[in-house]
Design an enzyme around this catalytic site. Structure first.
Site, short mmCIF file in Angstrom:
data_model
loop_
_atom_site.label_atom_id
_atom_site.label_comp_id
_atom_site.label_asym_id
_atom_site.label_seq_id
_atom_site.Cartn_x
_atom_site.Cartn_y
_atom_site.Cartn_z
N LYS A 80 13.42 41.77 10.04
CA LYS A 80 12.52 42.28 11.07
C LYS A 80 11.14 41.71 10.77
O LYS A 80 10.83 41.37 9.62
CB LYS A 80 12.47 43.81 10.98
CG LYS A 80 12.12 44.50 12.26
CD LYS A 80 13.32 44.87 13.11
CE LYS A 80 12.88 45.47 14.43
NZ LYS A 80 13.96 45.96 15.26
N GLY A 178 16.83 60.76 30.26
CA GLY A 178 16.21 59.44 30.43
C GLY A 178 17.05 58.57 31.35
O GLY A 178 18.21 58.27 31.05
N1 LIG Z 1 17.37 48.75 26.07
C1 LIG Z 1 18.24 48.57 25.10
O1 LIG Z 1 19.07 47.66 25.13
C2 LIG Z 1 18.24 49.52 23.92
C3 LIG Z 1 18.99 49.17 22.78
C4 LIG Z 1 19.03 50.06 21.69
C5 LIG Z 1 18.33 51.27 21.77
N2 LIG Z 1 17.60 51.57 22.89
C6 LIG Z 1 16.90 52.87 22.94
O2 LIG Z 1 17.39 53.64 24.03
C7 LIG Z 1 16.34 54.41 24.61
C8 LIG Z 1 16.19 54.06 26.09
O3 LIG Z 1 15.91 52.69 26.21
P1 LIG Z 1 15.59 52.02 27.63
O4 LIG Z 1 15.57 50.56 27.40
O5 LIG Z 1 16.47 52.61 28.66
O6 LIG Z 1 14.09 52.53 27.86
P2 LIG Z 1 13.34 52.71 29.26
O7 LIG Z 1 11.89 52.72 28.91
O8 LIG Z 1 13.84 51.75 30.29
O9 LIG Z 1 13.79 54.17 29.73
C9 LIG Z 1 13.37 55.35 29.13
C10 LIG Z 1 13.38 56.44 30.20
O10 LIG Z 1 13.09 57.69 29.56
C11 LIG Z 1 12.19 58.41 30.39
N3 LIG Z 1 11.48 59.40 29.59
C12 LIG Z 1 10.40 59.23 28.80
N4 LIG Z 1 10.04 60.41 28.25
C13 LIG Z 1 10.92 61.34 28.69
C14 LIG Z 1 11.09 62.73 28.46
N5 LIG Z 1 10.25 63.43 27.70
N6 LIG Z 1 12.12 63.36 29.07
C15 LIG Z 1 12.96 62.68 29.88
N7 LIG Z 1 12.85 61.35 30.13
C16 LIG Z 1 11.84 60.70 29.54
C17 LIG Z 1 11.30 57.34 31.00
O11 LIG Z 1 10.64 57.80 32.17
C18 LIG Z 1 12.30 56.24 31.29
O12 LIG Z 1 12.89 56.37 32.56
C19 LIG Z 1 15.10 54.09 23.77
O13 LIG Z 1 14.98 55.06 22.76
C20 LIG Z 1 15.41 52.74 23.17
O14 LIG Z 1 14.74 52.54 21.94
C21 LIG Z 1 17.56 50.73 23.96
#
Ligand SMILES: NC(=O)c1ccc[n+]([C@@H]2O[C@H](COP(=O)([O-])OP(=O)(O)OC[C@H]3O[C@@H](n4cnc5c(N)ncnc54)[C@H](O)[C@@H]3O)[C@@H](O)[C@H]2O)c1
Length: 351
Positions: A80, A178
């Protein structure tokens, strides 16, 4: 800052520091373990308050990538990088080109991708100086979110089979927190397979869309922890399993994409004591990194997704080991990962 005696050092193979006065780049690359192959991991840009805080983050995150890659069955190690600086005010082409040269100086022992504060465009700028980049559209795999969501869907199926003895998610109720890139795609997979959805988001437009598209029931953001459902799928925030949420949580399964779901390890032990099956976050959310591992000129989405689907079997093995040994699932996952990357180490030293 004392790298070798740092509490998070954990036998890291290499820690490299860069101070490029011309561009202002101050960065650290940490490579934890390359027994399974060259290290892959994202780059974080953050206004760390001290060099020590930056080093701590780099060491912790790179160790986490070793475990994630090992359980994802990748021939990759854990690394990282961090750039010390404010992503809102300090980005420049010179900075990212200097970062590209820094990555290149390691000769392929570490490949860089996006993470918090770093966009795909920033990685593309780095790619002008090094071939050791991952996760850009030119390389074929594209947005990691659909593959992450597919992995979470397969993980939920494994958890439902283990905990509820059900062969599919049809008729199962999943509470999704989310509705962003991962949560939305997860809802699609679940709804297509006959699951009932309870959803929440702070974005009311996304909530209304989910109600319309999937027939989901909407609840307020704070209400999601206490709903009656079979699965709680956190797909928004970290640290959602904590002292407060444990007071109201009543689902028999916790399985979602969020990173660092357990506020502290003791919360994972508490889930185990209560008979709540927890799918360890770094195992169930590995679909994106698995997909990236397939990128290149011969990228084949079907093959990549077949690999992502193996998250189901890995989780099943972890659940069975946890049940047989009485060790919480998050610890059973760590032990299995260590067997996988340390076994390679023993084999190569015997050769
Ligand atoms: N995108 C990936 O491929 C990936 C891979 C591994 C882990 N993750 C993890 O998965 C999670 C989601 O990732 P993502 O890419 O969909 O992110 P994103 O930012 O696209 O979506 C997150 C969503 O959560 C909502 N949100 C924020 N605070 C909230 C709350 N208090 N209550 C309810 N909803 C809330 C936001 O409005 C948003 O719609 C994150 O924790 C990220 O680290 C994502």
């Amino acid at each position: 800052m004392t790298p070798f005696s740092h509490p998070e050092f954990d036998g890291h193979e290499e820690i490299a520091f860069c101070n490029d006065t011309e561009s202002g780049l101050k960065a650290i690359i940490a490579i934890h373990n390359t027994n399974r192959g060259p290290a892959l991991g994202g780059c974080r840009m953050w206004p760390y308050e001290s060099d020590d805080e930056a080093l701590t983050d780099a060491l912790r995150l790179s160790r986490g990538m070793t475990y994630k890659s090992a359980l994802a069955g990748l021939d990759m190690g854990g690394g990282k990088s961090v750039i010390i600086g404010d992503a809102k005010t300090m980005k420049s082409e010179a900075l990212f080109r200097a970062m590209g040269r820094f990555v290149d100086s390691l000769g392929g022992r570490y490949s860089i991708a996006e993470d918090v504060g770093i966009s795909v465009a920033d990685v593309q700028t780095m790619a002008q100086e090094t071939e050791f980049v991952a996760g850009t559209p030119e390389r074929g795999a594209g947005d990691p979110s659909p593959s992450t969501a597919y992995g979470v869907y397969m993980g939920i199926r494994a958890a439902v089979a283990q905990r509820l003895n059900r062969a599919s998610v049809s008729g199962i109720t999943v509470a999704v927190q989310g509705l962003g890139s991962v949560g939305w795609n997860l809802c699609k997979y679940l709804a297509d397979d006959g699951a009932k959805l309870i959803v929440t988001d702070i974005d009311q437009v996304a909530v209304a869309r989910a109600v319309k598209s999937f027939g989901a029931v909407a609840v307020a953001p704070d209400a999601i922890y206490g709903v009656e459902a079979d699965v709680f799928a956190p797909c928004a925030l970290g640290a959602v399993i904590n002292d407060e949420t444990l007071k109201v949580l009543q689902t028999p399964i916790v399985a979602g994409s969020s990173n660092n779901q357990l506020a502290e390890p003791r919360h994972g032990t508490e889930l185990h004591k209560r008979g709540i099956l927890y799918a360890p976050d770094y195992v169930i959310n590995a679909g994106g990194v698995i997909n990236i591992s397939h990128e290149g000129p011969a990228y084949d989405q079907e093959r990549a997704f077949a690999h992502v689907a193996k998250i189901h079997d890995t989780l099943t093995e972890i659940f069975k080991r946890s049940a047989a040994s009485g060790v919480p699932t998050f610890q059973a996952a760590d032990r299995l990962a260590e067997e996988r990357f340390q076994r390679v180490s023993l084999a190569s030293s015997a050769a």
